[in-house]
Design an enzyme around this catalytic site. Structure first.
Site, PDB file in Angstrom:
ATOM      1  N   ASP A  39       4.245  -1.025   6.623  1.00  8.47           N
ATOM      2  CA  ASP A  39       3.523   0.241   6.411  1.00  8.47           C
ATOM      3  C   ASP A  39       2.385  -0.052   5.439  1.00  8.47           C
ATOM      4  O   ASP A  39       2.284   0.538   4.390  1.00  8.47           O
ATOM      5  CB  ASP A  39       4.445   1.334   5.876  1.00  8.47           C
ATOM      6  CG  ASP A  39       5.053   1.001   4.519  1.00  8.47           C
ATOM      7  OD1 ASP A  39       5.154  -0.206   4.181  1.00  8.47           O
ATOM      8  OD2 ASP A  39       5.436   1.933   3.784  1.00  8.47           O
ATOM      9  N   ASP A  83       2.596  -4.750   0.788  1.00  7.58           N
ATOM     10  CA  ASP A  83       2.703  -5.289   2.151  1.00  7.58           C
ATOM     11  C   ASP A  83       1.572  -6.282   2.399  1.00  7.58           C
ATOM     12  O   ASP A  83       1.783  -7.338   3.014  1.00  7.58           O
ATOM     13  CB  ASP A  83       2.588  -4.165   3.195  1.00  7.58           C
ATOM     14  CG  ASP A  83       3.602  -3.066   3.017  1.00  7.58           C
ATOM     15  OD1 ASP A  83       4.579  -3.031   3.773  1.00  7.58           O
ATOM     16  OD2 ASP A  83       3.396  -2.218   2.129  1.00  7.58           O
TER      17      ASP A  83
END
Length: 328
Positions: free
Chosen positions: A20, A25
């Site tokens: 996401d 990330d």
């Protein structure tokens, strides 16, 4: 032995990454891209830290900085299985990457036409028992994959998750970590229906192995294009992270916390895991204060034959080596 030589001696890994894409990330993707023993088969996107469109754009932005736009990116699910969308602009910015101005960001036309869940099932079938799946966002795509194909988890070599908690400590609710709170039903399905070896880097685990701010300052000021990118996208979150570093309520010592990279590092090199708790786990899907909380069944109450490896030890030297390689 140099960092690159040590990494080159590791077993080759075929990774499928589900994100996401917020700031951590992005860092985790860059870590995988820098590892010489890793081949990324694809990156699948799910809503979480920001909207699904932003997640897809952010993955493409990371791949552009790393000159790896050849890696296929797939658009996944834009809502949790139940409940409302949950985003984290206070940490990652409205766009998920620190709200930095990026007029030259790649467009969504670079996305693959195939849906992320379909791509997951196809790749797992094509590379049967060879793929390590790393999930650093809500587990919605994974839950849908097992609902569409019950054999999907059995085709994976292993699964690494950043999410959940092991001591009922939350970062989004009193007892819930963001990824699991964003889709408790998705997390419940995955932890109950996936029978491949599953490793979980929980919120408390990542908090215990923060990196010193002195290290962070040296790391982001290396002068490389990747280091400059990391410095820009983390600037917003550091406005409150560094301010709160003396907060006695935080778990572990104050410092930089690249949450998703702990799961990614373990997937790249299992020897980074120095200890773990092996037990059945599940997720609370009801309750005013506990919805989304991960539950460790230490007394075999669930009678669940499927056990997870809840990571509680990290070789920080090896972890730091992977972090440093990611911005070279």
């Amino acid at each position: 032995m140099s960092n690159k030589k040590e990494m080159a001696n590791l077993e080759e890994k075929l990774l499928l990454i589900d994100v996401d894409c917020g700031t951590d990330d992005a860092q985790a993707i860059m870590m995988a891209l820098a590892a010489p023993n890793v081949k990324i088969l694809g990156i699948t996107c799910v809503t979480g830290n920001t909207s699904l469109d932003n997640v897809c754009k952010n993955v493409l932005r990371v791949l552009k900085v790393c000159k790896r736009l050849d890696i296929p990116v797939y658009r996944g699910l834009g809502t949790p299985i139940l409940g409302e969308r949950l985003h984290a602009p206070y940490c990652h910015g409205e766009d998920g990457l620190g709200d930095i101005n990026d007029p030259d960001a790649p467009g969504l036309e670079l996305l693959q036409n195939e849906h992320a869940v379909c791509a997951m099932i196809r790749l797992a079938t094509e590379y049967n028992h060879q793929i390590t799946l790393v999930a650093t966002g809500p587990l919605t795509n994974l839950a849908m994959a097992v609902r569409m194909d019950l054999t999907f988890p059995n085709k994976l070599k292993s699964l690494y998750i950043m999410g959940g908690n092991m001591e009922s400590r939350g970062n989004t609710t009193p007892c819930g970590e963001f990824n699991f709170v964003a889709d408790p039903e998705g997390a419940y399905i995955v932890l109950n229906d996936f029978h491949c070896p599953t490793y979980i880097a929980t919120w408390e685990h990542t908090c215990r192995f923060k990196l010193p701010w002195e290290w962070y300052d040296q790391w982001v000021n290396k002068g490389t294009e990747k280091a400059d990118f990391i410095k820009k996208i983390f600037a917003l979150s550091l406005q409150f992270c560094r301010y709160d570093e003396a907060d006695k309520g935080l778990i572990g010592e104050p410092g930089f916390l690249p949450c998703d990279s702990y799961a990614m590092a373990a997937a790249i090199d299992e020897s980074i895991i120095t200890s773990y708790i092996e037990c059945a786990v599940t997720v609370e899907t009801t309750g005013k204060f506990t919805r989304g909380m991960m539950v460790l069944d230490m007394i075999d109450y669930l009678k669940n034959k499927n056990k997870a490896f809840v990571i509680n030890g990290c070789d920080l030297d090896k972890f730091t080596m992977l972090m440093e390689a990611s911005i070279e």
